[in-house]
Design a protein around this motif. Structure first.
Motif, PDB file in Angstrom:
ATOM      1  N   GLY A  13      65.242   0.348  47.787  1.00 62.01           N
ATOM      2  CA  GLY A  13      64.218   0.133  48.813  1.00 62.01           C
ATOM      3  C   GLY A  13      64.774  -0.458  50.098  1.00 62.01           C
ATOM      4  N   ASP A  14      65.969  -1.075  50.015  1.00 60.78           N
ATOM      5  CA  ASP A  14      66.579  -1.646  51.225  1.00 60.78           C
ATOM      6  C   ASP A  14      66.896  -0.562  52.252  1.00 60.78           C
ATOM      7  OD1 ASP A  14      66.457  -4.132  50.148  1.00 60.78           O
ATOM      8  OD2 ASP A  14      68.563  -4.259  49.589  1.00 60.78           O
ATOM      9  N   ALA A  15      67.108   0.672  51.789  1.00 61.15           N
ATOM     10  CA  ALA A  15      67.484   1.746  52.713  1.00 61.15           C
ATOM     11  C   ALA A  15      66.392   1.955  53.762  1.00 61.15           C
ATOM     12  CB  ALA A  15      67.745   3.039  51.943  1.00 61.15           C
ATOM     13  N   VAL A  16      65.155   1.972  53.311  1.00 65.58           N
ATOM     14  CA  VAL A  16      64.045   2.184  54.244  1.00 65.58           C
ATOM     15  C   VAL A  16      63.919   0.986  55.179  1.00 65.58           C
ATOM     16  CG1 VAL A  16      61.594   2.689  54.452  1.00 65.58           C
ATOM     17  CG2 VAL A  16      62.864   3.519  52.464  1.00 65.58           C
ATOM     18  N   LYS A  17      64.026  -0.194  54.604  1.00 60.51           N
ATOM     19  CA  LYS A  17      63.896  -1.404  55.433  1.00 60.51           C
ATOM     20  C   LYS A  17      65.003  -1.443  56.485  1.00 60.51           C
ATOM     21  CE  LYS A  17      61.692  -3.948  51.732  1.00 60.51           C
ATOM     22  NZ  LYS A  17      61.991  -4.606  50.481  1.00 60.51           N
ATOM     23  N   MET A  18      66.209  -1.034  56.084  1.00 60.81           N
ATOM     24  CA  MET A  18      67.330  -1.051  57.028  1.00 60.81           C
ATOM     25  C   MET A  18      67.118  -0.012  58.140  1.00 60.81           C
ATOM     26  SD  MET A  18      71.344  -1.166  55.990  1.00 60.81           S
ATOM     27  CE  MET A  18      71.103  -2.293  54.641  1.00 60.81           C
ATOM     28  N   ALA A  19      66.646   1.154  57.750  1.00 57.76           N
ATOM     29  CA  ALA A  19      66.387   2.190  58.762  1.00 57.76           C
ATOM     30  C   ALA A  19      65.301   1.727  59.731  1.00 57.76           C
ATOM     31  CB  ALA A  19      65.973   3.494  58.075  1.00 57.76           C
ATOM     32  N   ASP A  20      64.271   1.092  59.202  1.00 56.99           N
ATOM     33  CA  ASP A  20      63.203   0.569  60.068  1.00 56.99           C
ATOM     34  C   ASP A  20      63.755  -0.485  61.029  1.00 56.99           C
ATOM     35  OD1 ASP A  20      61.373   2.211  58.837  1.00 56.99           O
ATOM     36  OD2 ASP A  20      60.528   0.652  57.534  1.00 56.99           O
ATOM     37  N   THR A  21      64.653  -1.328  60.509  1.00 61.67           N
ATOM     38  CA  THR A  21      65.257  -2.371  61.350  1.00 61.67           C
ATOM     39  C   THR A  21      66.096  -1.744  62.453  1.00 61.67           C
ATOM     40  OG1 THR A  21      65.321  -3.864  59.461  1.00 61.67           O
ATOM     41  CG2 THR A  21      66.752  -4.420  61.312  1.00 61.67           C
ATOM     42  N   ILE A  22      66.847  -0.696  62.122  1.00 61.66           N
ATOM     43  CA  ILE A  22      67.677  -0.013  63.133  1.00 61.66           C
ATOM     44  C   ILE A  22      66.784   0.546  64.242  1.00 61.66           C
ATOM     45  CG2 ILE A  22      69.177   2.001  63.506  1.00 61.66           C
ATOM     46  CD1 ILE A  22      70.287   1.417  60.633  1.00 61.66           C
ATOM     47  N   ARG A  23      65.655   1.106  63.858  1.00 59.03           N
ATOM     48  CA  ARG A  23      64.731   1.663  64.862  1.00 59.03           C
ATOM     49  C   ARG A  23      64.174   0.568  65.777  1.00 59.03           C
ATOM     50  NH1 ARG A  23      61.352   5.994  64.704  1.00 59.03           N
ATOM     51  NH2 ARG A  23      59.528   4.670  64.534  1.00 59.03           N
ATOM     52  N   LYS A  24      63.895  -0.578  65.171  1.00 57.21           N
ATOM     53  CA  LYS A  24      63.261  -1.645  65.960  1.00 57.21           C
ATOM     54  C   LYS A  24      64.272  -2.472  66.746  1.00 57.21           C
ATOM     55  CE  LYS A  24      59.420  -2.295  62.798  1.00 57.21           C
ATOM     56  NZ  LYS A  24      59.169  -2.941  61.505  1.00 57.21           N
ATOM     57  N   LYS A  25      65.415  -2.786  66.089  1.00 58.70           N
ATOM     58  CA  LYS A  25      66.320  -3.775  66.696  1.00 58.70           C
ATOM     59  C   LYS A  25      67.684  -3.214  67.062  1.00 58.70           C
ATOM     60  CE  LYS A  25      64.337  -7.592  64.018  1.00 58.70           C
ATOM     61  NZ  LYS A  25      64.633  -8.599  62.982  1.00 58.70           N
ATOM     62  N   GLY A  26      67.935  -1.936  66.774  1.00 55.96           N
ATOM     63  CA  GLY A  26      69.240  -1.362  67.089  1.00 55.96           C
ATOM     64  C   GLY A  26      70.178  -1.403  65.898  1.00 55.96           C
ATOM     65  N   SER A  27      71.389  -0.878  66.140  1.00 50.20           N
ATOM     66  CA  SER A  27      72.267  -0.643  64.992  1.00 50.20           C
ATOM     67  C   SER A  27      73.462  -1.584  64.929  1.00 50.20           C
ATOM     68  CB  SER A  27      72.746   0.814  65.045  1.00 50.20           C
ATOM     69  OG  SER A  27      73.416   1.045  66.263  1.00 50.20           O
ATOM     70  N   LYS A  28      73.326  -2.786  65.438  1.00 42.41           N
ATOM     71  CA  LYS A  28      74.453  -3.720  65.396  1.00 42.41           C
ATOM     72  C   LYS A  28      74.706  -4.136  63.941  1.00 42.41           C
ATOM     73  CE  LYS A  28      74.962  -5.594  69.916  1.00 42.41           C
ATOM     74  NZ  LYS A  28      74.907  -6.703  70.815  1.00 42.41           N
ATOM     75  N   ILE A  29      75.936  -3.933  63.507  1.00 47.24           N
ATOM     76  CA  ILE A  29      76.280  -4.189  62.100  1.00 47.24           C
ATOM     77  C   ILE A  29      76.080  -5.665  61.747  1.00 47.24           C
ATOM     78  CG2 ILE A  29      78.095  -3.980  60.341  1.00 47.24           C
ATOM     79  CD1 ILE A  29      77.191  -1.282  61.526  1.00 47.24           C
ATOM     80  N   ASP A  30      76.492  -6.560  62.653  1.00 48.53           N
ATOM     81  CA  ASP A  30      76.366  -7.994  62.348  1.00 48.53           C
ATOM     82  C   ASP A  30      74.909  -8.384  62.115  1.00 48.53           C
ATOM     83  OD1 ASP A  30      79.012  -8.330  62.524  1.00 48.53           O
ATOM     84  OD2 ASP A  30      79.025  -9.230  64.534  1.00 48.53           O
ATOM     85  N   GLY A  31      74.032  -7.822  62.946  1.00 44.87           N
ATOM     86  CA  GLY A  31      72.607  -8.133  62.795  1.00 44.87           C
ATOM     87  C   GLY A  31      72.070  -7.635  61.465  1.00 44.87           C
ATOM     88  N   LEU A  32      72.497  -6.435  61.083  1.00 45.44           N
ATOM     89  CA  LEU A  32      72.040  -5.885  59.803  1.00 45.44           C
ATOM     90  C   LEU A  32      72.579  -6.710  58.633  1.00 45.44           C
ATOM     91  CD1 LEU A  32      72.491  -2.086  60.614  1.00 45.44           C
ATOM     92  CD2 LEU A  32      70.325  -3.302  60.347  1.00 45.44           C
TER      93      LEU A  32
END
Lengths: 254, 462
Positions: free
Chosen positions: A228-247
């Protein structure tokens, strides 16, 4: 046989904490009120593919744009996702709803000449040398159910093929799963090839032998503990961008 | 090789079953007899990720692992040990690699045996490589590579041959994510069993040719997949009652190896092994609290109840404060076995066994079903129709439902969700026909339609 009073030695926390409300009751509170979206959402929740198509047919017959109806299908999946996150329903319910939703989306697309815009593209694969793909299949189904366009490369995927797919598809995220220690080494090779090519896409890795310490060793790696983390991570990328440190800050729990 | 179905129980009663003793002990390796009155640690390990880059690196990795384990065993005074090498795919796809590693490991073990007299044996478990990228390819070109891999390890030092066979997994993976009892029964009880019968007759031939032991299989690919998806008490992925019924069906499947030539010890991750032992009388390996290096489970003590080998499932080779990971886990296993062996020598074995069981009997439905008294009842349900692969698997599933229903009336607490899933599974099972031909025909039609990767003709001869 030795009998000890169970409550003296263990706690069945799941029994103690089970939600009072039945899944159907909880879903009723979340369905949209208007038609036809309510009926469509309900049949998605129930995982009834035939009912989904029947409601879509009716709506299209009444003049609804087929591609607008995909939003109605997503409303049903939102109910499913919310209740799954809340622990009210279990994974098989989500999978059956996802099956019904995908069938509904295909039907809507077949009734329209326009193109449907997804929330983003994600490339999924199982590491080279590894054929254990049930985890990847769950990840792909959950992502599709979440509105993402999944490019599923399958299992035992050579490093070069993953790299080429990323170059061609330009996804917002790549996922990799592996069961064995030696096969997960391919993740590092994929990372190195992507970095060499100047591609900085979040590379979510998880599965049996994969752990956070290993994933943190390569630049693009973000550890996914649960499917389930995959969806949450994709949603986060859409909202906050794809910075690895942030993820990593958000998803690395250990 | 002929296939001899089990239609009666190896044990006269559940209470006869105990750790360290099997009706049919197995001699293996350097002075070891498994199931002959004592328990033995079985250490499992995985190479570090980068070790798979070349054959030389991999051989060196396994030499280090083997030396570390043997050294620790003699340092702490343990009398016996089994090492299990579960192949990484490179070792099975390149049979010579597997053979070379088996030889390197056995050479080290022989040196320790000669110098210290420690009893030991080497199990090799080639990976089930019978797949291509899109489909299972159970009887295709990779089958001969797999058999070659068995021959290479057997002729180069492996004493015990095992596999975690994958037959039926394509249907099972589809079914388990959809609460589909028919698919679970078809995938494990029928397709998996048929594949196991096919492959084990050949493994037994390889073992006979090389004078080693055809040990056993496991339904890891399916029943453990269900158990791990079900997860801990708070996970919301699969009803634990469904995973438990799946386990009962798995016993009918794993039993087939012993009907087709295997002799034991069964594989450690076959949590269904207590049921298998009750019917076949073969020694078994088990893992529980000591497999936390690889995964969590909810029956860590209980599963020791009837083990002959006691395993840690698999640990990646790396350093810990107390030595390398394999040394730490080998030592832990050794002390567990020492305690069980004290119980056996002092006449306290049934007390200790029942303490193991009491610890986890009500922790989760899976433990409840696998408690030796209930496991024995599932065994009886299988043996009752032992000649009919479908019916005996269905019997096992229905017996599991009955046992869980009884448990719920007693001390086994179930959530409403688990209870509902149990009720639905039972109703689905009861709706299935008793006739094997009808079930096979119905299922063939259904899953050819639903499971795109299902290839009944080429994989199962259907």
């Amino acid at each position: 046989m030795i009998e000890v009073k169970p409550s003296d030695i263990l706690v069945r926390y799941n029994v103690k904490l089970e939600k009072e409300m039945a899944p159907e009751e909880a879903a009723e509170e979340l369905y949209p009120t208007e038609e036809p979206v309510r009926s469509i959402a309900k049949s998605i929740f129930e995982g009834e593919e035939d009912d989904v198509i029947e409601h879509l047919e009716k709506a299209i017959g009444a003049g609804k744009d087929p591609l607008d109806l995909i939003t109605d299908l997503m409303a049903g999946m939102d109910v499913v996702s919310k209740l799954y996150d809340d622990g009210v329903i279990f994974l098989p319910n989500v999978m059956m709803s996802a099956d019904a939703m995908l069938e509904g989306i295909d039907y809507c697309k077949s009734k329209s000449t326009k193109t449907h815009e997804s929330k983003g593209k994600i490339v999924c694969h199982v590491a080279e040398g590894d054929v254990h793909d049930i985890g990847k299949n769950i990840v792909a189904a959950l992502l599709r159910a979440g509105g993402y366009d999944v490019v599923d490369l399958g299992r035992d995927v050579p490093v070069e093929e993953v790299v080429e797919a990323v170059k061609k598809e330009k996804p917002i995220m790549v996922t990799g799963t592996a069961l064995m220690t030696t096969t997960m080494f391919a993740f590092k090779q994929i990372n190195d090839r992507l970095v060499e090519s100047g591609i900085k896409v979040p590379f979510q890795c998880g599965g049996g032998a994969v752990n956070q310490d290993f994933v943190e060793q390569y630049e693009l790696g973000v550890y996914g503990e649960e499917a389930g983390d995959a969806v949450k991570m994709a949603d986060t990328i859409r909202k906050k961008g794809s910075k690895i440190d942030g993820l990593r800050d958000q998803f690395h729990q250990h | 090789m002929t296939v001899n179905r089990f239609t009666s129980m190896a044990y006269g009663s559940a209470d006869e079953m105990i750790f360290g003793n099997a009706k049919k002990p197995v001699k293996a390796g350097l002075g070891l007899e498994i199931g002959a009155g004592y328990t033995t640690p079985e250490v499992n390990y995985a190479p570090r990720p980068e070790a798979g880059q070349s054959k030389d690196k991999l051989v060196r990795e396994y030499e280090k692992i083997t030396t570390d384990i043997m050294a620790r065993m003699v340092q702490v005074g343990f009398p016996a040990v089994v090492l299990e090498t579960e192949h990484v795919q490179e070792m099975t796809n390149n049979p010579k690699w597997g053979g070379e590693i088996a030889h390197a490991q056995k050479t080290i073990m022989e040196e320790y045996h000669e110098e210290y007299g420690i009893k030991c044996a080497l199990r090799h478990t080639p990976g089930d490589i019978r797949e291509d990228r899109d489909y299972l390819e159970l009887r295709g070109g990779k089958y001969s590579t797999l058999m070659e891999a068995f021959d290479e390890v057997a002729s180069n030092g492996a004493d015990l041959l095992s596999i975690e066979s994958m037959g039926g997994k394509e249907v099972f993976d589809h079914a388990i994510l959809r609460n589909d009892m028919q698919g679970i029964l078809y995938g494990i009880g029928c397709l998996g069993a048929m594949d196991m019968e096919y492959i084990w007759q050949d493994i037994a031939k390889v073992a006979k040719k090389n004078n080693v032991v055809p040990a056993g299989d496991t339904d890891c690919a399916q029943a453990n997949t269900a158990m791990f998806i079900a997860g801990g008490l708070l996970d919301k992925n699969l009803a634990h009652t469904l995973a438990t019924i799946t386990r009962a069906i798995a016993a009918s499947r794993s039993l087939v190896a012993y009907e087709a030539g295997a002799m034991g010890p069964g594989k450690d991750c076959g949590y269904e092994n207590t049921i298998v032992k009750s019917v076949a009388g073969v020694p078994i390996s088990q893992e529980g609290k000591t497999s936390t290096d690889a995964h969590s489970d909810v029956l860590g003590n209980l599963v020791m109840q009837c083990c002959d080998l006691w395993s840690n499932e698999s640990v990646e080779y790396h350093g810990e404060f107390g030595g390398t990971s394999v040394q730490c886990w080998a030592e832990t296993l050794g002390y567990d076995c020492s305690l069980m062996n004290v119980a056996l020598k002092s006449g306290n074995e049934k007390v200790l066994r029942d303490m193991f069981v009491a610890s986890d009997r009500y922790r989760d439905p899976q433990g409840y079903l696998l408690a030796y008294d209930n496991a024995y009842r599932v065994g009886e349900a299988i043996a009752k129709d032992g000649d009919n692969l479908y019916l005996r698997a269905k019997n096992a599933a229905l017996k599991a439902c009955e046992i869980l229903d009884e448990g719920k009336k007693g001390n086994l607490e179930l959530t409403r969700f688990e209870t509902n899933a149990l009720g639905k599974a039972k109703a689905d099972l009861e709706a299935l026909p008793d006739d094997i031909d009808q079930f096979m025909s119905d299922s063939m039609t259904k899953y050819k339609n639903e499971v795109k990767v299902f290839r009944p003709e080429s994989n199962y001869g259907l």
